[in-house]
Motif scaffolding. Structure first.
Motif: not given
Length: 336
Positions: A109-112, A116-118, A128-134, A162-169
């Motif tokens: 879901q975070i990968t998607a 969706s924007v990049a 990037r999804a794994v880094a966001a979770l970390d 929160i990770a999903m919200a912030m993953v695309n900075e």
């Protein structure tokens, strides 16, 4: 002051109820600057969550929204949010399960969300999804990314959102009661995760909460709402130290001491209940509950105007008459 990142001006949200127009948010204005945390506080029904939904471009069905919402000078009201959602503005809801699908892994879901924007490969998006979770404190993030939401605890699900919200900075995050129903220890972890993610990305935050202690610890400025409008706003420290609106003083007075041993049998309280938005008083909406109310309070709704220290605004005809501290205005109630 530089141009604000977010500028909300004269926001009105009108709902339909029983065949009548219900003024749920009434002329609200506030700003959020880069990297700043602005908290919206008030009792249930004050209009905080409706404000968030209007700013995000997702008001309730049938609601009429007017005013102005600008993100870095771009008017969003009545316009498409294409290119804004996920990339420039993101949302953290109070219930993670409203945005997490039960049939897809958290990592997928975070990968998607990334893709969706990049325009990026699935492998890069996954990294990037794994880094966001970390970043938000999920231990062994690569492995946990393969788990489903039901395999996460409530606090972990909230951190995943929160990770999903912030993953695309994004430049701005709006968090609506992000720690509701979490115990204090988990609440602290979630708020620390949100702060860490903000620090890493530089995002500003609109934090909607009823918990003034969270505001005191995490916010730069506060907007106190009552009956759909702002009754006080300003930097957190002067507003909490010397509130100029009786309602703000009542909220602060009603807080129990942080130390359990310091709680006696009595706490100040605000008598009565907020008015129904379908039956607002003619004058100040807080007048029926206010110990300082006079005839002009009942006749005329006060405007939000400078009061107290620089940057502090209050909507009260008697703002200059409040003592410091003002908590003694309110009666006391038994805690047991």
């Amino acid at each position: 002051m530089p141009e604000p990142l977010l500028a909300v001006r004269d926001l009105h949200v009108t709902l339909r109820g029983g065949g009548h127009a219900v003024p749920a948010v009434r002329g609200l204005s506030f700003e959020v600057h880069q990297r700043e945390v602005v908290a919206l506080v008030g009792e249930s029904g004050a209009g905080k969550s409706l404000t968030a939904r209007a700013v995000l471009g997702m008001p309730p069905h049938g609601a009429r929204v007017t005013g102005s919402v600008r993100l870095r000078g771009r008017e969003l009201m009545g316009e498409s949010y294409a290119g804004v959602w996920g990339r420039r503005m993101a949302f953290v809801p109070q219930d993670a399960l409203t945005v997490l699908s039960p049939v897809h892994t958290v990592g997928d879901q975070i990968t998607a969300a990334v893709r969706s924007v990049a325009k990026t490969s699935r492998q890069e998006a996954r990294s990037r999804a794994v880094a966001a979770l970390d970043r938000v404190g999920i231990a062994d993030a690569a492995r946990r990314a393969r788990a489903y939401p039901h395999e996460f605890s409530g606090g972990m699900r909230q951190r995943a959102v929160i990770a999903m919200a912030m993953v695309n900075e994004p430049e701005l995050v709006i968090a609506d009661e992000p720690t509701t129903a979490l115990d204090p220890a988990i609440e602290a972890q979630v708020l620390e995760a949100l702060a860490a993610a903000r620090e890493a990305t530089g995002a500003a935050l609109v934090l909607i909460t009823h918990d003034l202690r969270i505001v005191a610890r995490h916010a730069d400025r506060v907007v106190v709402m009552y009956a759909g409008r702002a009754v006080e706003s300003g930097p957190v420290e002067p507003v909490f130290r010397a509130p100029r609106a009786p309602y703000t003083a009542g909220l602060i007075a009603s807080l129990p001491p942080a130390e359990v041993d310091a709680v006696d049998r009595w706490l100040p309280s605000i008598d009565g209940a907020p008015p129904s938005p379908t039956h607002l008083p003619r004058g100040c909406a807080f007048a029926p509950r206010c110990p300082l109310a006079r005839q002009n309070c009942e006749d005329e709704e006060p405007a939000l105007a400078p009061a107290g220290e620089p940057g502090q605004l209050a909507a009260c005809h008697r703002s200059t008459e409040l003592p410091v501290p003002a908590t003694g205005l309110f009666s006391r109630k038994a805690t047991a």
